[in-house]
Enzyme design. Sequence first.
Site, short mmCIF file in Angstrom:
data_model
loop_
_atom_site.label_atom_id
_atom_site.label_comp_id
_atom_site.label_asym_id
_atom_site.label_seq_id
_atom_site.Cartn_x
_atom_site.Cartn_y
_atom_site.Cartn_z
N SER A 107 0.83 -1.21 0.00
CA SER A 107 0.00 0.00 0.00
C SER A 107 0.87 1.26 0.00
O SER A 107 2.04 1.23 0.38
CB SER A 107 -0.91 0.01 1.22
C1 LIG Z 1 -3.21 -4.10 -0.42
S1 LIG Z 1 -2.64 -5.70 -0.09
C2 LIG Z 1 -2.07 -5.60 1.57
C3 LIG Z 1 -0.83 -4.80 1.79
C4 LIG Z 1 -0.01 -5.28 2.96
N1 LIG Z 1 -0.61 -5.03 4.23
C5 LIG Z 1 1.43 -4.81 2.91
O1 LIG Z 1 1.93 -4.28 3.89
O2 LIG Z 1 2.06 -5.04 1.87
C6 LIG Z 1 -4.10 -6.66 0.14
C7 LIG Z 1 -3.83 -8.12 0.40
O3 LIG Z 1 -5.03 -8.70 0.87
C8 LIG Z 1 -5.05 -10.04 0.42
N2 LIG Z 1 -6.42 -10.57 0.55
C9 LIG Z 1 -7.45 -10.49 -0.32
N3 LIG Z 1 -8.53 -11.13 0.16
C10 LIG Z 1 -8.17 -11.62 1.37
C11 LIG Z 1 -8.84 -12.39 2.35
N4 LIG Z 1 -10.10 -12.77 2.18
N5 LIG Z 1 -8.15 -12.73 3.46
C12 LIG Z 1 -6.86 -12.36 3.64
N6 LIG Z 1 -6.18 -11.64 2.74
C13 LIG Z 1 -6.82 -11.26 1.62
C14 LIG Z 1 -4.52 -9.95 -1.00
O4 LIG Z 1 -4.07 -11.21 -1.45
C15 LIG Z 1 -3.41 -8.92 -0.82
O5 LIG Z 1 -2.18 -9.54 -0.59
#
Ligand SMILES: C[S@@+](CC[C@H](N)C(=O)[O-])C[C@H]1O[C@@H](n2cnc3c(N)ncnc32)[C@H](O)[C@@H]1O
Length: 372
Positions: free
Chosen positions: A86
């Site tokens: 992000s």
């Molecule tokens: C914007 S990224 C997160 C950024 C992260 N916190 C970082 O520091 O890099 C969103 C993440 O949420 C994950 N995601 C999507 N649906 C999800 C779910 N149901 N449970 C857990 N993770 C999920 C995606 O695979 C992705 O890696």
Amino acid sequence: MVTELAEAGALTPQWRRPFETVPRHVFIPDTVWVEEGDLLVPVDRADDEAAWLELCYADESVITQVDDGAPALAGRVGREITSSASRPYVVARMLAALDVQPGMSVLEIGTGTGWNAALLAERLGSDKVASVEVDPVVAARARWVLGQAGYEVTVMTGDGALGFPERAPFDRVIATVAADQVPHAWAEQTRPGGRVLVPWTTDFHNGALVSFVVASDGTMRGRIIGNVAFMRLRDQRGKRASLKRHVRDVPDARRSFTETHPYSVLGEYDASLAIGLKVPHCKLIVTHEADGAYTVWLVDPWSGSWASLEHRTDAEKFPVRQSGDRNLWNEVEAAYRWWDGLGRPTADRWGLTVTPEGQHVWLDTEDRPVSR
Ligand SMILES: C[S@@+](CC[C@H](N)C(=O)[O-])C[C@H]1O[C@@H](n2cnc3c(N)ncnc32)[C@H](O)[C@@H]1O
């Protein structure tokens, strides 16, 4: 990057040291993607280390996975962003809003690269941080990189919508992935008085950050505190709207005119947030022409209904076409008038309550619920 974040007012004094200590580039994979029009094009560290590093330390999100790890097009070119680091400004603002104190335990939903988890671990200690990531490859990489960097954070592979019951209760939950329907599990697994931070989204509107406080009966309520756009929870991705697939029978569409300027309905953050509350299953696409004219398309990929609104410079009336079971423009215009009639409330006046039965949205107080 840290100086810029501090100057922008995003870094609180307590978060400055973790941001200075945890190097972002260590968490970014060697291949990332950049947007070129509709396409996501790979950039390899091995080909251009300087360009890659530039991406790691710009105040922008970095695309770290496309199409769930299997790029849809030749040359590893992707269509959909499925994981990213992000934007640092957003990470800093969200961590400040999380309002953590030493000794607190935190659950992160959406581990992604692991950078945010590392910042939390640096501030609170690794044993206080747990994170859930749905994608097994992304989760395994984050677990490994966090370990290499000295943070023994527990990264669970699974659906974050279910929380992490084995480690509950938490003092704080931070979702770094957006929800349309906010899972009640996050309230259930947080101590009374604890805080849950969620990027909340609708089909029409990109997103708002909601800061919930959990009550002793296990429900939670909170207000919108900011403007953020995140990718959605995997199960809540919904459908992608496409002009090619969904806009059919153009010559037979119902025609009319409107005097409502498209920008007032679609370009104002507060208006589009309110419209998203009232008009479900409606996606927005804007196409531009060389002379500054543009067309706004409203598409319901579930029913196949669509509407278009043509903006021409200096026009006072705008041609509308509508097709399918729904009159999407009429619905959107009615929602805009409803918002206008309420006195054009700003985003911070909306709130959400999440109970085991579901969620409801209200204006100012819970006794002013919004019905669709
Ligand atoms: C914007 S990224 C997160 C950024 C992260 N916190 C970082 O520091 O890099 C969103 C993440 O949420 C994950 N995601 C999507 N649906 C999800 C779910 N149901 N449970 C857990 N993770 C999920 C995606 O695979 C992705 O890696």
